[in-house]
Structures are given as C-alpha cells and as structure tokens.
Design a protein around this motif. Structure first.
Motif, mmCIF file in Angstrom:
data_model
loop_
_atom_site.group_PDB
_atom_site.id
_atom_site.type_symbol
_atom_site.label_atom_id
_atom_site.label_comp_id
_atom_site.label_asym_id
_atom_site.label_seq_id
_atom_site.Cartn_x
_atom_site.Cartn_y
_atom_site.Cartn_z
ATOM 1 N N THR A 103 0.830 -1.201 0.000
ATOM 2 C CA THR A 103 0.000 0.000 0.000
ATOM 3 C C THR A 103 0.866 1.254 0.000
ATOM 4 O O THR A 103 0.601 2.220 -0.731
ATOM 5 C CB THR A 103 -0.927 -0.007 1.228
ATOM 6 O OG1 THR A 103 -1.828 -1.116 1.129
ATOM 7 C CG2 THR A 103 -1.737 1.273 1.315
ATOM 8 N N PHE A 104 1.915 1.235 0.806
ATOM 9 C CA PHE A 104 2.832 2.377 0.890
ATOM 10 C C PHE A 104 3.458 2.668 -0.479
ATOM 11 O O PHE A 104 3.468 3.815 -0.954
ATOM 12 C CB PHE A 104 3.918 2.072 1.916
ATOM 13 C CG PHE A 104 4.824 3.230 2.223
ATOM 14 C CD1 PHE A 104 4.530 4.101 3.251
ATOM 15 C CD2 PHE A 104 5.975 3.447 1.482
ATOM 16 C CE1 PHE A 104 5.365 5.184 3.538
ATOM 17 C CE2 PHE A 104 6.813 4.510 1.759
ATOM 18 C CZ PHE A 104 6.504 5.382 2.794
ATOM 19 N N ALA A 105 3.991 1.613 -1.129
ATOM 20 C CA ALA A 105 4.662 1.804 -2.414
ATOM 21 C C ALA A 105 3.699 2.255 -3.501
ATOM 22 O O ALA A 105 3.999 3.164 -4.291
ATOM 23 C CB ALA A 105 5.354 0.506 -2.829
ATOM 24 N N VAL A 106 2.528 1.630 -3.562
ATOM 25 C CA VAL A 106 1.564 1.930 -4.622
ATOM 26 C C VAL A 106 1.002 3.343 -4.478
ATOM 27 O O VAL A 106 0.788 4.045 -5.474
ATOM 28 C CB VAL A 106 0.434 0.879 -4.610
ATOM 29 C CG1 VAL A 106 -0.784 1.355 -5.378
ATOM 30 C CG2 VAL A 106 0.939 -0.435 -5.194
ATOM 31 N N GLU A 107 0.777 3.786 -3.239
ATOM 32 C CA GLU A 107 0.220 5.121 -3.045
ATOM 33 C C GLU A 107 1.222 6.229 -3.369
ATOM 34 O O GLU A 107 0.822 7.370 -3.615
ATOM 35 C CB GLU A 107 -0.295 5.267 -1.614
ATOM 36 C CG GLU A 107 -1.575 4.458 -1.372
ATOM 37 C CD GLU A 107 -2.131 4.609 0.026
ATOM 38 O OE1 GLU A 107 -3.267 4.157 0.252
ATOM 39 O OE2 GLU A 107 -1.423 5.168 0.902
ATOM 40 N N TYR A 108 2.497 5.899 -3.369
ATOM 41 C CA TYR A 108 3.503 6.875 -3.780
ATOM 42 C C TYR A 108 3.745 6.870 -5.290
ATOM 43 O O TYR A 108 4.206 7.853 -5.867
ATOM 44 C CB TYR A 108 4.834 6.596 -3.068
ATOM 45 C CG TYR A 108 5.090 7.484 -1.871
ATOM 46 C CD1 TYR A 108 5.370 8.831 -2.031
ATOM 47 C CD2 TYR A 108 5.061 6.966 -0.581
ATOM 48 C CE1 TYR A 108 5.608 9.652 -0.932
ATOM 49 C CE2 TYR A 108 5.298 7.781 0.518
ATOM 50 C CZ TYR A 108 5.572 9.118 0.341
ATOM 51 O OH TYR A 108 5.802 9.927 1.422
#
Length: 419
Positions: A128-133
């Motif tokens: 989630t962290f990577a995709v939202e960035y």
C-alpha cells in the motif's frame, strides 16, 4: 518517491530475510528440534512448524492491516519489522532438543508464531505504501521493486545458508552454524527500522487525515462492502504463494532429500532461481505498465499448466543441467506473477481500507495455500512415491487461479480507487 520506495524495499527485504531463513534450514532444524530415526518425519515436523507461522498470519493481518488504515502505513511498518527482527534473533539463541528436551520445539513454534503475526502486517502495509507513492502510468514498475526486495531477502537467506552448508562440516552446521543467519537478523532489523522511521507517510493517507476521513472500522467496512475484491485477492495470491514457496522453500529439501543432490548444490540451485527472479520481476513490472496486468497473470497461469510437468521431468534426470533447467523453467512462470501482483492487489481497494483489504486477502491466502505448500508437496512425494507429484499440484492450482485473474479489473495506467 524514489527514497520512499527504496526505503520500503530495503525494509521489506530485511523482514522477508528473517522469515525465509527457517525454510532454507528446514532439514537442519528438523534434526535439531524434531529428532527422529526417520529423516522424513523430522522434515515433516519442521515444515509443520513452518506452516503454523502462516496460520497465525491472518491474525497479524486483522491487527496490522486496520492499524495501517488508522495510524498510517509508516508507523505500522515500523512496528512489524521490530517484532519480526526480535523473534528471529531469539530463534538463534534457542537450545536444541538434545539440551532442553521438549521445551526447545515448543519455544521454536512460539517464536515462529510471533514471526507469522508480524509478517501478517508486512505485505499489506508495504505494498500500500509503495503503490500510493507511485504515479499511475508507472505503478507496475515502482511496485515491482517491493517484490524485488522480498526476493532479495529470500536470496540473501539462501546465499548465506548455501555458504554455511558448503564450507562448514555437517557437525558444525548442526551444532552452531544454523544459528548464524538468525542472529544476523538483529543488525539487519535495526537498519530496516531506522530507514522506516525516517519515512513520511503517503500523500493519500495524509489527505485522509487532513480531511478527517480515516476509517473508524476498516475491518467491518472491508468485509461488508469489499468482500468480492477480498476473494479475488485471495485467489490471485493462491497461485502466487504456492509458486513462490514451492520454488524458494520446498526445493532445497526436494533436491537434497528426494533427488539426493548434495545440500550445498541444492541451496545453490535455489539461489540461481532467486537471482533470476530479481532480474525478471522489475522487467515484468515495466511490461505490465505497457500491456496490462491481466495478460501477464493469465500467461503465468497457463505457463505453469503447460510447463510444470516438463520442469519436474528435467529435475528428475538428476544431472546439474537438468536440475538447473527445471527450476529455472518454474521460475520463468513465477516472474510475471511477482512482477505484477504488488500493483494489482492494492488497486482493488479504496484508500480508506486499502491496508486492511490487502492484508486480509493476502495473508488468509498465504495461510491456506502458501504456508502449506512445502508441507503438502513433501507429503505428496512421500505418499505417492513419485517425484513428479508436486507438478500436478502446481498444474491444478494454476488452472483454478485463472478464475480470479479473469474476474479482476484491469488497473494498469488508471488512478487508484478513492471510494
């Protein structure tokens, strides 16, 4: 963005290194903690403890997934790596069965459960962290680096175990050598924790905080309003996890115990598979941004259905070229899956419950399918007497996986769901 994804990737590599060590040392740990006159019984007991950690992962998902949707991705990820590194380091300090009797396997199982609980929050939070960035048009490429980090963690564990197995006498490996990879988790975890503590949470989550729209009951929201996507997530992760743990965790013991390859050679073969994954995963992520995620996932499922049996036939020849060709053939089928799923799964859910949805779907599937893959494959070989039995398992799973893949929406190049 580059700094955020890199830090998440390094932390992910550290945590998956911690989790993978056990699988690569399954044969040695079976003798140390579950001694038996029958090596297969010891190995099955060792893999049973491996599988138990997966069964606790959904509890970790139900704890850390909602936590990431309430307090943020960055804080949740910092907690998971701290717990994981501590449990892994503690395993390296345990006495064996010969010293502590039944206390030794009980303590090992307890610490494996702690590991499983911690890792239950890792993938959902990190993906989630990577995709939202990541930007919409290059989400596949950036998200694939997270999976690259996970495989790098596996690769580091595999390479270290291979070196110890090759250069240490068997008695030294059983006495103290197996402890070294676990103890290294202490300093590695400290590095990963430091990097994660320096991160700033994603713009998407900060926007929720600014607008006071952070979910109050993310589990209820997810299971009530987004249960169909949870099921799709479970189905896609099914063949992803079975393929990953068959190649990276089951194969070392399969080579050494079933095909009678030397333990050092077995570890080097799996290391070669991991090396190919690290090369192929970013390439698959880039390709998915151009042609879409679903074509790659379909191709991978069909690849397993067609190539699993020939791969195991090549390995059954027993020669090093045959063994290497067989395991690399399976690895080629796995690359499109690992190169795309990190971008696919978070995009199934809106921001408010993204961490919860991915964590629950991913870890429930891993508990049912991934964690039991080495155990079931070993059991099938033992019961049927056929070294080809795991191939039929992979074929069946890949064909079933086509259903959730075809039901999933194509998300390449499209904005993430907000509601």
């Amino acid at each position: 963005m580059r700094r955020a994804v890199t830090a998440a990737m390094i932390g992910n590599a550290t945590e998956w290194y911690d989790y993978a060590i056990y699988g690569y040392l399954a044969v040695t740990l079976g003798g140390v903690f579950f001694p038996s006159d029958d090596p297969t019984v010891s190995l099955l007991a060792s893999f049973s403890a491996f599988a138990l950690a997966f069964l606790i992962r959904p509890l970790g998902a139900f704890f850390f997934g909602p936590l990431s949707d309430k307090i943020g991705r960055q804080r949740s990820l910092s907690i998971t790596i701290l717990v994981m590194a501590g449990a892994t380091f503690a395993i390296g300090l345990l006495p064996g069965y010969a010293t502590a009797g039944v206390f030794a396997p009980i303590a090992l199982v307890v610490l494996r459960l702690v590991q499983g609980f911690a890792v239950g929050g890792e993938y959902g939070g990190a993906s989630t962290f990577a995709v939202e960035y990541a930007p919409d048009k290059r989400r596949g490429m950036w998200a694939s680096w997270l999976e690259f980090g996970a495989i790098a963690g596996f690769l580091l564990a595999s390479g270290l175990v291979a070196l110890l197995t090759v250069y240490l006498p068997h008695d030294a490996m059983v006495t103290w050598g197996w402890r070294v990879p676990f103890l290294i988790a202490g300093p590695l975890g400290s590095i990963g924790l430091y990097l994660r503590m320096k991160l700033v949470d994603t713009p998407s989550f900060r926007a929720l905080e600014d607008n006071e729209e952070v979910a109050r009951a993310p589990v209820r929201d997810t299971l009530t309003n987004h249960w169909r996507h949870v099921l799709i997530c479970i189905g896609i992760v099914m063949y992803s996890s079975i393929g990953t743990y068959t190649i990276l965790t089951f194969m070392p013991s399969y080579f050494s115990e079933t095909l009678k390859t030397g333990a050092g050679s077995a570890q080097l073969l799996v290391f070669a598979a991991g090396a190919l994954l690290t090369i192929g995963i970013p390439a698959a992520g880039i390709l998915s941004d151009r042609v879409g995620r679903k074509p790659l996932l379909v191709a991978a499922a069909l690849g397993y259905a067609v190539l699993a049996y020939p791969a195991f036939w090549l390995m059954s020849l027993g020669s090093m070229p045959g063994l290497l060709s067989g395991v690399l053939l399976l690895t080629l089928c796995q690359i499109p899956i690992l190169g795309t799923t990190t971008a696919v799964l978070p995009a199934l859910f809106p921001t408010r419950v993204r961490g919860t949805g991915v964590s629950i779907g991913y870890n429930v599937s891993h508990a049912i399918f991934g964690g039991t893959a080495p155990l079931l494959a070993t059991f099938l070989v033992d019961r049927t007497g056929s070294s080809f039995a795991p191939a039929f398992y992979l074929i069946a799973v890949s064909l079933v996986a086509l259903i959730p893949v075809l039901m999933s929406p194509e998300t390449a190049g499209r904005p993430l769901r907000e509601e």
